[in-house]
Design a protein around this motif. Structure first.
Motif, PDB file in Angstrom:
ATOM      1  N   GLU A 109       1.874   1.981  -3.542  1.00 44.77           N
ATOM      2  CA  GLU A 109       0.762   2.581  -4.280  1.00 44.77           C
ATOM      3  C   GLU A 109       0.607   4.055  -3.889  1.00 44.77           C
ATOM      4  O   GLU A 109       0.555   4.940  -4.741  1.00 44.77           O
ATOM      5  N   LYS A 140      -2.247  -2.089 -12.099  1.00 45.30           N
ATOM      6  CA  LYS A 140      -2.892  -1.104 -13.000  1.00 45.30           C
ATOM      7  C   LYS A 140      -2.166   0.244 -12.884  1.00 45.30           C
ATOM      8  O   LYS A 140      -1.791   0.858 -13.886  1.00 45.30           O
ATOM      9  N   LEU A 141      -1.889   0.651 -11.662  1.00 45.52           N
ATOM     10  CA  LEU A 141      -1.209   1.940 -11.420  1.00 45.52           C
ATOM     11  C   LEU A 141       0.187   1.914 -12.043  1.00 45.52           C
ATOM     12  O   LEU A 141       0.607   2.861 -12.717  1.00 45.52           O
ATOM     13  N   GLU A 154      -4.143  -6.227  -8.055  1.00 51.49           N
ATOM     14  CA  GLU A 154      -4.591  -5.711  -9.351  1.00 51.49           C
ATOM     15  C   GLU A 154      -4.452  -4.180  -9.409  1.00 51.49           C
ATOM     16  O   GLU A 154      -3.966  -3.624 -10.391  1.00 51.49           O
ATOM     17  N   SER A 155      -4.857  -3.504  -8.332  1.00 50.38           N
ATOM     18  CA  SER A 155      -4.865  -2.030  -8.343  1.00 50.38           C
ATOM     19  C   SER A 155      -3.449  -1.485  -8.516  1.00 50.38           C
ATOM     20  O   SER A 155      -3.215  -0.514  -9.234  1.00 50.38           O
ATOM     21  N   LEU A 156      -2.485  -2.176  -7.882  1.00 50.13           N
ATOM     22  CA  LEU A 156      -1.087  -1.726  -7.989  1.00 50.13           C
ATOM     23  C   LEU A 156      -0.546  -2.029  -9.385  1.00 50.13           C
ATOM     24  O   LEU A 156       0.148  -1.206  -9.979  1.00 50.13           O
ATOM     25  N   SER A 158       0.850  -1.212   0.000  1.00 53.46           N
ATOM     26  CA  SER A 158       0.000   0.000   0.000  1.00 53.46           C
ATOM     27  C   SER A 158       0.878   1.251   0.000  1.00 53.46           C
ATOM     28  O   SER A 158       0.535   2.271  -0.604  1.00 53.46           O
ATOM     29  N   LYS A 213       1.364   7.418  -6.342  1.00 48.78           N
ATOM     30  CA  LYS A 213       0.309   8.420  -6.581  1.00 48.78           C
ATOM     31  C   LYS A 213       0.768   9.797  -6.098  1.00 48.78           C
ATOM     32  O   LYS A 213       0.628  10.793  -6.806  1.00 48.78           O
TER      33      LYS A 213
END
Ligand SMILES: CC(C)CCOP(=O)(O)OP(=O)(O)O
Ligand SMILES: [Mg+2]
Length: 240
Positions: free
Chosen positions: A80, A112-113, A108-110, A77, A84
């Motif tokens: 991420e 994608k980022l 997945e979110s990481l 986290s 950002k």
């Protein structure tokens, strides 16, 4: 002082000591990782300012997956959040970001980022920051061998075609203009490579700093680069 004409083109860093730094202050490892992220941003700033072209940092190794889930989740986290939070600065400063390692294991979110950040910054040329996440040197070499074996099996190449250059094209550092680090810095007094870059470190100058990573800043980086600039690199030759 530092000589700009002798600046290492590619610096690799094993950022170590976050846990001990936090322990010294009676805090949890997460406190050390937060401080470590700030340390990284300072080293990125200085590298770009001093004309270093590539900075590769060991942020999370394949072996770090065995740490307590709470620490692994915190680190992922933190990556991420940091990506950002710092994205505007990377865009403003022209810092290209590449993430190397087995990204399939990341949330997945990481993933994608990371794809978005790599795409946005892919043409920047001020400094190329390679962040090794879920990476290990052996993972990289095994993956390269698999890719090459597949090409031989498919008849695209012959075993005789395999040479150093062909292997280097299959390593994840192939995205870098200067794939082989000139200088490797490891902090916290540990004297080992810990399955970081392996093939790429063949002729890299090694510097081991006593400071814990969160305490490593401008003074530490000046000391490491000054040491590098005083070394004679022979690459195995006899120099008279
Ligand atoms: C994930 C990585 C950047 C962490 C580096 O610090 P560390 O947690 O290994 O710190 P210690 O060696 O002091 O435990
Ligand atoms: Mg450690």
């Amino acid at each position: 002082g530092l000589r700009r004409d002798l600046m290492p083109r590619h610096v690799a860093v094993i950022m170590d000591g976050n846990g001990r730094w936090a322990k010294q202050r009676g805090g949890a490892a997460s406190m050390g990782h937060e401080a470590g992220a700030r340390s990284l941003m300072e080293i990125v700033r200085l590298s770009g300012y001093w004309g270093i072209k590539v900075l590769t940092v060991f942020a999370f190794s394949c072996d770090n997956w065995t740490r307590p889930k709470v620490e692994v989740d915190f680190l992922l986290s933190l990556f991420e959040r940091t990506l950002k939070a710092e994205m505007d600065k990377f865009v403003r400063e022209g810092v290209r970001i590449s993430v190397i390692g087995d990204s399939s294991r990341l949330p997945e979110s990481l993933q994608k980022l990371i794809n978005e950040v790599e795409e946005t910054t892919k043409n920047y040329s001020k400094l190329h920051l390679l962040v090794a996440v879920s990476y290990s040197g052996k993972y990289d070499v095994v993956k390269a061998c698999k890719n090459i074996a597949r090409r031989v099996k498919d008849g695209v190449i012959e075993p005789e075609d395999i040479n150093e250059s062909l292997i280097e094209q299959e390593l994840e550092t192939n995205c870098s203009e200067f794939p082989s680090p000139d200088l490797l810095i490891r902090t916290s007094g540990e004297l080992r490579i810990s399955n970081f870059l392996l093939w790429q470190l063949a002729y890299t100058e090694l510097f081991f700093a006593e400071e814990l990573w969160p305490d490593f800043g401008k003074d530490g980086l000046v000391e490491a680069i000054t040491s590098y600039q005083q070394r004679q690199r022979r690459y195995g030759r006899r120099v008279l």
